[in-house]
Scaffold this active site. Structure first.
Site, PDB file in Angstrom:
ATOM      1  CB  SER A  36      26.948  27.240  35.821  1.00 37.74           C
ATOM      2  OG  SER A  36      26.076  28.242  35.337  1.00 37.74           O
ATOM      3  CD  GLU A  38      24.357  32.708  43.029  1.00 41.03           C
ATOM      4  OE1 GLU A  38      24.744  33.390  42.071  1.00 41.03           O
ATOM      5  OE2 GLU A  38      23.467  33.056  43.829  1.00 41.03           O
ATOM      6  NE  ARG A 128      27.018  48.600  42.717  1.00 37.09           N
ATOM      7  CZ  ARG A 128      25.843  49.183  42.901  1.00 37.09           C
ATOM      8  NH1 ARG A 128      25.513  50.235  42.148  1.00 37.09           N
ATOM      9  NH2 ARG A 128      24.978  48.715  43.779  1.00 37.09           N
ATOM     10  CG  ASP A 130      23.818  44.053  46.520  1.00 38.21           C
ATOM     11  OD1 ASP A 130      23.603  44.727  45.498  1.00 38.21           O
ATOM     12  OD2 ASP A 130      23.453  42.867  46.658  1.00 38.21           O
ATOM     13  CB  ALA A 175      20.350  51.162  35.499  1.00 38.84           C
ATOM     14  CE  LYS A 188      28.339  44.515  33.843  1.00 37.19           C
ATOM     15  NZ  LYS A 188      27.411  44.057  34.912  1.00 37.19           N
ATOM     16  CG  PHE A 239      15.448  38.975  46.818  1.00 38.77           C
ATOM     17  CD1 PHE A 239      16.383  39.583  47.634  1.00 38.77           C
ATOM     18  CD2 PHE A 239      15.846  38.555  45.556  1.00 38.77           C
ATOM     19  CE1 PHE A 239      17.691  39.767  47.215  1.00 38.77           C
ATOM     20  CE2 PHE A 239      17.148  38.725  45.125  1.00 38.77           C
ATOM     21  CZ  PHE A 239      18.077  39.336  45.963  1.00 38.77           C
ATOM     22  CG  HIS A 289      24.065  30.546  36.833  1.00 36.78           C
ATOM     23  ND1 HIS A 289      25.264  29.937  37.145  1.00 36.78           N
ATOM     24  CD2 HIS A 289      23.754  31.340  37.896  1.00 36.78           C
ATOM     25  CE1 HIS A 289      25.665  30.348  38.340  1.00 36.78           C
ATOM     26  NE2 HIS A 289      24.766  31.194  38.819  1.00 36.78           N
ATOM     27  NE  ARG A 295      15.496  25.564  51.080  1.00 38.80           N
ATOM     28  CZ  ARG A 295      15.532  26.866  51.325  1.00 38.80           C
ATOM     29  NH1 ARG A 295      15.738  27.704  50.321  1.00 38.80           N
ATOM     30  NH2 ARG A 295      15.366  27.334  52.534  1.00 38.80           N
TER      31      ARG A 295
END
Length: 321
Positions: A36, A38, A128, A130, A175, A188, A239, A289, A295
């Site tokens: 998969s 993103e 949830r 950001d 957390a 979840k 990041f 994933h 890109r």
């Protein structure tokens, strides 16, 4: 060619007495991985062109689904919806829309979910989310879904969605503890999620250890590894510090001195990601994933190494078209 009479035997002895490393096993013939991808919704015309070039490049690999992200605080809701519905209309891909709890009431979130359902979208990535930029910490919206587990419950009441949630092998940065984070993942799943996708990671052992903990906690749905091919190391390092993903020292060494050498960076990035996915595959993982960052080339190459091959239209179908 002259050599020191003592240097060569010492070197050869060192080579011969070190541990032997077996090659990574090759995948079984015909064992095609489940992939998969993103994407993120574009903000400009130029980025729109880049996104659709990425979509078309990866489409022949026939991924199970492609997800489209949602900006912090729900800032890209309209663009996400437009991208998801266009993918549904104009490609053979199965789109999955990101949906978050941030900045909306339950009724507003439910309305977005129903809009997706009515458009034919059957897969939601429930998060949830950001908080908007400039705000301190996360505060549930009054009257909204407080957390992703609540959102999953709400989505189950709306329709028979395929629901993906997030997992954090190195613990979500907000957390209380790794155990509480794992408990949240279990909530979840128990609420009706069908799979989890992990935050990216760079040490395979971190992910495999997390799978052991998840299984011990009673989680049995797939926890799909999230793979980030790295081309801009400085950006990823920055990041990662915010999202709680560790950047190992060996990786920094690999990219050292390449700030102004984009081509070599790409080759190093390909080598790192290829080794990561092949090691995961050697450990039995057959679902992946990819965070493409819109890109496609690195993702395409790594998918090829995993055994994915493009599916081309039959000649008759092409002629009819």
């Amino acid at each position: 060619m002259s050599t020191s009479p003592t240097a060569q035997p010492a070197t050869l002895s060192r080579w011969l007495t070190g541990p032997r490393q077996a090659a990574l096993p090759l995948r079984e013939a015909g064992a095609t991985p489940k992939l998969s991808f993103e994407f993120f919704p574009p903000k400009t015309d130029a980025l729109e062109t880049q996104l659709w070039a990425c979509v078309r490049r990866l489409e022949p690999l026939s991924p199970r689904f492609v997800s489209v992200t949602y900006g912090a605080g729900g800032t890209t809701q309209a663009r996400t919806h437009a991208t998801v519905t266009r993918i549904l209309r104009e490609t053979s891909l199965v789109p999955a829309a990101h949906l978050t709890c941030v900045g909306a009431t339950r009724e507003e979130v439910d309305a977005v979910a129903r809009t997706y359902w009515d458009a034919g979208v059957r897969h939601i990535v429930a998060l949830r989310g950001d908080p908007p930029a400039g705000t301190q910490g996360y505060t549930p919206h009054p009257g909204g879904y407080a957390y992703a587990a609540d959102l999953v419950t709400g989505l189950r009441a709306i329709g028979d969605f395929d629901i993906t949630v997030a997992a954090y092998p190195e613990t979500h940065p907000t957390a209380v503890s790794p155990l509480s984070d794992l408990d949240n993942l279990k909530r979840k799943i128990d609420a009706g999620a069908t799979r989890a996708i992990t935050q990216y990671f760079f040490e395979t052992s971190t992910y495999l250890r997390f799978l052991d903990l998840a299984m011990a906690a009673g989680i049995s749905v797939p926890i799909v590894p999230g793979i980030l091919p790295v081309t801009n190391f400085a950006q990823v390092k920055k990041f990662s510090a915010m999202c709680g993903a560790s950047v190992p020292g060996w990786m920094e060494t690999m990219f050292e001195g390449l700030d102004d050498d984009a081509e070599t960076r790409r080759m190093v990035a390909a080598a790192i990601a290829a080794e990561q996915v092949r090691l995961l595959q050697a450990n039995g993982i057959d679902e992946f994933h990819f965070y493409t960052l819109n890109r496609p080339d690195l993702t395409y190459a790594i998918a090829h190494l995993l055994g994915a091959r493009p599916v081309r239209p039959a000649s008759g179908a092409a002629a009819a078209a």
